[in-house]
Scaffold this active site. Structure first.
Site, PDB file in Angstrom:
ATOM      1  N   ASN A  36     -15.223  -2.805   4.557  1.00  0.00           N
ATOM      2  CA  ASN A  36     -14.340  -2.719   5.729  1.00  0.00           C
ATOM      3  C   ASN A  36     -14.972  -1.826   6.790  1.00  0.00           C
ATOM      4  OD1 ASN A  36     -11.522  -0.743   6.546  1.00  0.00           O
ATOM      5  ND2 ASN A  36     -11.789  -2.820   7.281  1.00  0.00           N
ATOM      6  N   GLY A  37     -14.825  -2.285   8.035  1.00  0.00           N
ATOM      7  CA  GLY A  37     -15.279  -1.492   9.168  1.00  0.00           C
ATOM      8  C   GLY A  37     -16.160  -2.277  10.106  1.00  0.00           C
ATOM      9  N   ASP A  38     -15.610  -2.529  11.318  1.00  0.00           N
ATOM     10  CA  ASP A  38     -16.394  -3.111  12.411  1.00  0.00           C
ATOM     11  C   ASP A  38     -16.765  -4.577  12.221  1.00  0.00           C
ATOM     12  OD1 ASP A  38     -16.221  -0.606  13.428  1.00  0.00           O
ATOM     13  OD2 ASP A  38     -18.368  -0.159  13.387  1.00  0.00           O
ATOM     14  N   GLY A  51      -9.355  -5.346  10.199  1.00  0.00           N
ATOM     15  CA  GLY A  51      -8.237  -4.661  10.824  1.00  0.00           C
ATOM     16  C   GLY A  51      -8.123  -5.002  12.296  1.00  0.00           C
ATOM     17  N   ARG A  52      -8.862  -4.249  13.132  1.00  0.00           N
ATOM     18  CA  ARG A  52      -8.645  -4.336  14.578  1.00  0.00           C
ATOM     19  C   ARG A  52      -8.913  -5.722  15.154  1.00  0.00           C
ATOM     20  NH1 ARG A  52     -12.466   0.413  15.882  1.00  0.00           N
ATOM     21  NH2 ARG A  52     -13.332  -0.468  13.962  1.00  0.00           N
ATOM     22  N   CYS A  58      -6.434   7.512   4.967  1.00  0.00           N
ATOM     23  CA  CYS A  58      -5.764   7.619   6.268  1.00  0.00           C
ATOM     24  C   CYS A  58      -6.102   8.935   6.958  1.00  0.00           C
ATOM     25  CB  CYS A  58      -4.246   7.512   6.094  1.00  0.00           C
ATOM     26  SG  CYS A  58      -3.423   7.613   7.683  1.00  0.00           S
ATOM     27  N   GLN A  67       0.831  -1.209   0.000  1.00  0.00           N
ATOM     28  CA  GLN A  67       0.000   0.000   0.000  1.00  0.00           C
ATOM     29  C   GLN A  67       0.867   1.262   0.000  1.00  0.00           C
ATOM     30  OE1 GLN A  67      -2.207   1.758   3.350  1.00  0.00           O
ATOM     31  NE2 GLN A  67      -4.064   1.375   2.177  1.00  0.00           N
ATOM     32  N   LYS A 126      -8.051   2.333  -1.399  1.00  0.00           N
ATOM     33  CA  LYS A 126      -8.788   2.192  -0.140  1.00  0.00           C
ATOM     34  C   LYS A 126      -9.210   3.572   0.315  1.00  0.00           C
ATOM     35  CE  LYS A 126      -8.256   0.068   4.451  1.00  0.00           C
ATOM     36  NZ  LYS A 126      -7.942   1.153   5.396  1.00  0.00           N
TER      37      LYS A 126
HETATM   38  C1  LIG Z   1      -3.145   0.292  14.227  1.00  0.00           C
HETATM   39  C2  LIG Z   1      -3.819   0.604  12.912  1.00  0.00           C
HETATM   40  C3  LIG Z   1      -3.050   0.916  11.805  1.00  0.00           C
HETATM   41  C4  LIG Z   1      -3.653   1.196  10.569  1.00  0.00           C
HETATM   42  N1  LIG Z   1      -2.872   1.440   9.483  1.00  0.00           N
HETATM   43  C5  LIG Z   1      -3.450   1.609   8.245  1.00  0.00           C
HETATM   44  C6  LIG Z   1      -2.649   1.722   7.079  1.00  0.00           C
HETATM   45  O1  LIG Z   1      -1.414   1.678   7.106  1.00  0.00           O
HETATM   46  N2  LIG Z   1      -3.310   1.881   5.891  1.00  0.00           N
HETATM   47  C7  LIG Z   1      -4.677   1.900   5.801  1.00  0.00           C
HETATM   48  O2  LIG Z   1      -5.229   2.042   4.701  1.00  0.00           O
HETATM   49  N3  LIG Z   1      -5.441   1.783   6.895  1.00  0.00           N
HETATM   50  C8  LIG Z   1      -4.861   1.606   8.104  1.00  0.00           C
HETATM   51  N4  LIG Z   1      -5.648   1.415   9.206  1.00  0.00           N
HETATM   52  C9  LIG Z   1      -7.103   1.296   9.027  1.00  0.00           C
HETATM   53  C10 LIG Z   1      -7.484  -0.184   8.815  1.00  0.00           C
HETATM   54  O3  LIG Z   1      -6.866  -0.690   7.655  1.00  0.00           O
HETATM   55  C11 LIG Z   1      -9.008  -0.364   8.694  1.00  0.00           C
HETATM   56  O4  LIG Z   1      -9.472   0.383   7.602  1.00  0.00           O
HETATM   57  C12 LIG Z   1      -9.730   0.123   9.942  1.00  0.00           C
HETATM   58  O5  LIG Z   1      -9.101  -0.361  11.125  1.00  0.00           O
HETATM   59  C13 LIG Z   1     -11.206  -0.328   9.940  1.00  0.00           C
HETATM   60  O6  LIG Z   1     -11.308  -1.726   9.927  1.00  0.00           O
HETATM   61  P1  LIG Z   1     -11.686  -2.552  11.288  1.00  0.00           P
HETATM   62  O7  LIG Z   1     -12.986  -2.014  11.769  1.00  0.00           O
HETATM   63  O8  LIG Z   1     -11.744  -3.983  10.816  1.00  0.00           O
HETATM   64  O9  LIG Z   1     -10.584  -2.282  12.255  1.00  0.00           O
HETATM   65  C14 LIG Z   1      -5.067   1.185  10.442  1.00  0.00           C
HETATM   66  C15 LIG Z   1      -5.838   0.880  11.569  1.00  0.00           C
HETATM   67  C16 LIG Z   1      -5.244   0.596  12.797  1.00  0.00           C
HETATM   68  C17 LIG Z   1      -6.108   0.259  13.977  1.00  0.00           C
END
Ligand SMILES: Cc1cc2nc3c(=O)[nH]c(=O)nc-3n(C[C@H](O)[C@H](O)[C@H](O)COP(=O)(O)O)c2cc1C
Length: 323
Positions: free
Chosen positions: A202-204, A226-227, A101, A70, A141
């Site tokens: 994506n999200g939650d 992600g999380r 971001c 990315q 993204k």
């Molecule tokens: C610690 C952390 C680092 C992240 N780094 C990036 C990143 O480098 N690039 C990106 O597009 N999103 C980044 N995100 C966002 C995640 O890719 C994702 O979009 C976001 O956490 C929502 O998904 P979730 O609800 O499954 O956590 C980051 C999120 C977290 C918590």
């Protein structure tokens, strides 16, 4: 394109995660069943300046394929050169462009979500990335917009599709939304209906049943986690099992999580050497033990570990102690 040559139906992907999705973590997630993993976001400026730390972030092994690298940045010419460098020298399965971001350091230089405020720049940046990366596929993204009053995801999706982007991930919150409230999955559904290219939701998504619900409610082609993966990289296996069979596997026990943490620590030691690897491992240990009874007492000890044996001893102690 099938999202990095993925033939699986309803693929579940590991999100790019700054400071988290390095090679050991990607390997764990991939072995657990993630259909595609990404590096953390990498600066296009850093790439064209050949900054060592930046280049290090992009290294991956052939055992990690399919993998996406990315990139972020706000200058189309720089993005084009960076994408070309990545395509020619690293040859990942795809290059993803970060337009979502919210972090100040990135947004201040007009990167990440700030680009969503300027649709002409979005078009230029994505077009430049597609040119530079060719013949590698480019994905992007995004968030829904800069703030909740200015949703632009449909327009950005259409721009992306016209620019030759092969798939779009939507984190269904605005930049201003940070991580608060609930992700608005209806935005993912709208985007899917508006575009011809695959949409990654994506999200939650925090559980296998959330994943099933996101696919069902939005019609998205893949989902990204992600999380929840940070807390439990094995979630990919649980989700795949649920999507294939409709049955939920039991939640991992504390012992399962400790075993996973020890496997992770071994991969960290392989990658960085035991000393550096264990120090880097400390923050992950804090995440692994979230929700353990007595985690408050365990955490300070784990923040001081220097060797894998230290981790093993603390875990064994924990298992032997009555709470
Ligand atoms: C610690 C952390 C680092 C992240 N780094 C990036 C990143 O480098 N690039 C990106 O597009 N999103 C980044 N995100 C966002 C995640 O890719 C994702 O979009 C976001 O956490 C929502 O998904 P979730 O609800 O499954 O956590 C980051 C999120 C977290 C918590």
């Amino acid at each position: 394109m099938r999202l990095g040559n993925l033939n699986r139906s309803r693929p579940v992907l590991l999100a790019p995660l700054a400071g988290v999705s390095d090679r050991p973590f990607r390997l764990l997630a991939g072995r657990a069943g993630a259909a595609l993993t990404y590096t953390e976001m990498v600066s296009s400026e850093g790439i064209i300046r050949r900054q060592r730390r930046t280049l290090d972030l992009m290294r991956f092994g052939s055992d990690e394929r399919p993998i996406g690298i990315q990139l972020f940045g706000a200058n189309p010419e720089v993005m084009c050169r960076a994408a070309r460098f990545v395509a020619e020298n690293l040859n990942p399965d795809l290059i993803d462009i970060n337009l979502g971001c919210p972090v100040k350091k990135v947004v201040r230089k007009s990167g990440g979500a700030a680009i969503l405020k300027d649709l002409a720049l979005t078009a230029d940046l994505l077009g430049a990335a597609v040119d530079g990366a060719s013949p590698l596929p480019v994905t992007a993204k995004i968030r829904t917009g800069w703030d909740d009053n200015s949703p632009v995801y449909i327009e950005v999706g259409q721009i992306a599709e016209k620019s030759g982007v092969k798939a779009l991930t939507l984190h269904a919150r605005s930049r201003a939304g940070g991580y608060g409230g609930e992700a608005d999955w209806s935005a993912i559904k709208d985007l899917k209906e508006a575009l011809g290219i695959p949409v990654i939701g994506n999200g939650d998504v925090f559980s296998a049943s959330d994943a099933g619900r996101m696919f069902a409610r939005t019609g998205c082609d893949a989902i990204m986690i992600g999380r929840a993966a940070i807390r439990n990289p094995l979630i990919f296996g649980h989700i795949n099992h649920f999507l294939q069979t409709g049955a939920l596997l039991p939640e991992p026990t504390a012992r399962d999580k400790m075993d996973m943490a020890l496997r992770h620590a071994a991969l960290m030691a392989e990658q960085y050497g035991e000393e550096r690897g264990t120090v880097r491992m400390r923050k992950y240990l804090g995440w692994y033990i979230r929700g353990f009874p007595g985690a408050g007492k365990l955490r300070p000890r784990l923040l001081q570990v220097d060797t894998i044996d230290d981790i093993r001893c603390i875990f064994d102690d924990y298992c032997l102690t009555d709470r």
